[in-house]
Design a protein around this motif. Sequence first.
Motif, PDB file in Angstrom:
ATOM      1  N   ASN A  19      47.182  34.104  36.526  1.00  0.00           N
ATOM      2  CA  ASN A  19      45.790  33.682  36.361  1.00  0.00           C
ATOM      3  C   ASN A  19      44.883  33.883  37.575  1.00  0.00           C
ATOM      4  N   ILE A  20      45.421  34.342  38.702  1.00  0.00           N
ATOM      5  CA  ILE A  20      44.538  34.519  39.861  1.00  0.00           C
ATOM      6  C   ILE A  20      43.485  35.593  39.599  1.00  0.00           C
ATOM      7  N   GLY A  21      43.783  36.522  38.694  1.00  0.00           N
ATOM      8  CA  GLY A  21      42.820  37.575  38.389  1.00  0.00           C
ATOM      9  C   GLY A  21      41.527  37.042  37.813  1.00  0.00           C
ATOM     10  N   TYR A  22      41.602  35.944  37.066  1.00  0.00           N
ATOM     11  CA  TYR A  22      40.397  35.382  36.461  1.00  0.00           C
ATOM     12  C   TYR A  22      39.449  34.817  37.526  1.00  0.00           C
ATOM     13  N   CYS A  23      40.014  34.107  38.506  1.00  0.00           N
ATOM     14  CA  CYS A  23      39.191  33.594  39.613  1.00  0.00           C
ATOM     15  C   CYS A  23      38.549  34.738  40.385  1.00  0.00           C
ATOM     16  N   ALA A  24      39.342  35.774  40.652  1.00  0.00           N
ATOM     17  CA  ALA A  24      38.824  36.920  41.388  1.00  0.00           C
ATOM     18  C   ALA A  24      37.709  37.610  40.602  1.00  0.00           C
ATOM     19  N   LEU A 191      34.640  42.402  48.275  1.00  0.00           N
ATOM     20  CA  LEU A 191      34.582  42.740  46.857  1.00  0.00           C
ATOM     21  C   LEU A 191      35.461  43.943  46.529  1.00  0.00           C
ATOM     22  N   ILE A 192      35.348  44.980  47.344  1.00  0.00           N
ATOM     23  CA  ILE A 192      36.045  46.234  47.044  1.00  0.00           C
ATOM     24  C   ILE A 192      37.540  46.146  47.326  1.00  0.00           C
ATOM     25  N   VAL A 193      37.893  45.606  48.489  1.00  0.00           N
ATOM     26  CA  VAL A 193      39.284  45.673  48.960  1.00  0.00           C
ATOM     27  C   VAL A 193      40.132  44.501  48.477  1.00  0.00           C
ATOM     28  N   HIS A 194      39.560  43.306  48.423  1.00  0.00           N
ATOM     29  CA  HIS A 194      40.358  42.128  48.107  1.00  0.00           C
ATOM     30  C   HIS A 194      40.168  41.644  46.669  1.00  0.00           C
ATOM     31  N   HIS A 198      42.518  42.311  42.520  1.00  0.00           N
ATOM     32  CA  HIS A 198      43.003  41.115  41.828  1.00  0.00           C
ATOM     33  C   HIS A 198      42.345  40.980  40.454  1.00  0.00           C
ATOM     34  N   ALA A 199      41.033  41.239  40.409  1.00  0.00           N
ATOM     35  CA  ALA A 199      40.319  41.129  39.139  1.00  0.00           C
ATOM     36  C   ALA A 199      40.822  42.153  38.134  1.00  0.00           C
ATOM     37  N   ALA A 200      41.100  43.356  38.595  1.00  0.00           N
ATOM     38  CA  ALA A 200      41.572  44.415  37.699  1.00  0.00           C
ATOM     39  C   ALA A 200      42.945  44.107  37.114  1.00  0.00           C
ATOM     40  N   ALA A 201      43.696  43.238  37.795  1.00  0.00           N
ATOM     41  CA  ALA A 201      45.046  42.914  37.334  1.00  0.00           C
ATOM     42  C   ALA A 201      45.077  41.736  36.363  1.00  0.00           C
ATOM     43  N   ASP A 204      45.266  41.302  29.843  1.00  0.00           N
ATOM     44  CA  ASP A 204      44.503  41.736  28.663  1.00  0.00           C
ATOM     45  C   ASP A 204      43.071  42.164  28.985  1.00  0.00           C
ATOM     46  N   LYS A 205      42.834  42.525  30.252  1.00  0.00           N
ATOM     47  CA  LYS A 205      41.503  42.978  30.686  1.00  0.00           C
ATOM     48  C   LYS A 205      40.416  41.920  30.446  1.00  0.00           C
ATOM     49  N   ARG A 206      40.811  40.660  30.316  1.00  0.00           N
ATOM     50  CA  ARG A 206      39.823  39.611  30.094  1.00  0.00           C
ATOM     51  C   ARG A 206      39.045  39.302  31.380  1.00  0.00           C
TER      52      ARG A 206
END
Length: 231
Positions: A19-24, A191-194, A198-201, A204-206
């Motif tokens: 779930n860290i991707g959602y925060c990112a 935004l770009i590096v960190h 994480h967001a891309a991971a 389900d691409k949500r």
Amino acid sequence: MSTLGVFIMASFGDWARRNIGYCAAFAVGLLTVGVAFHLIPEAVSLSEMALSSVAGGFMAMVLIGIAVQFAVSRQPEGAALTFGYASIIVLASHSFLDGIVYAASFQEEPFTGWLATSGLMFHEFPEGVIAYALLAQANLPRKRAMALAIIAAAATTVGGTILGAFIFSMAKELPIAAMLGGSAGALIYVLIVHLGPHAAASPDKRGYDFAMLGVAFGTAAIILQHLSGMH
């Protein structure tokens, strides 16, 4: 937020990784709006040279990142403990710089500071998760890994903010345009590096939905700020 990430990672490791991707992703949307439609325009309105500060802030973070990668890559293969400590020092340095960015973003007006800080706060949760994961992979005992992760990801950010605020309070005349531009450049790097990877991971691409939610929050905040300034 970093401390919360450490505790959740220590208690619910698999859930935190999922779930860290959602925060990112939320932070990506919020910070993108803040940087593109508030920080940079505000800096340029104060000085035509502000764009050079944006580039300077970005390049400074790039150089720090290159130095960090070089230092870590030189660690002997298989030395998990050495790599874990080297990585955590890197993360602590990054968190310290985050704190200085917080302090700089508050110098012009509270709205600028809160907009940047709100986005970066969601960036702190994954940092806590990553800090604990690095130390756990280095086979440190659970309690020691938690303590060091909290120091590296959370305490250093507070320290950077306090030091930055103290330095800025001592200056008689602050280069606000340069500070806003430098903060914007540093945030673009984050935004770009960190945050981006994480967001891309996110499952389900949500993450795109959470990024759009961040954009909506950031846009609403800027609109409300302008409306309040008109009255």
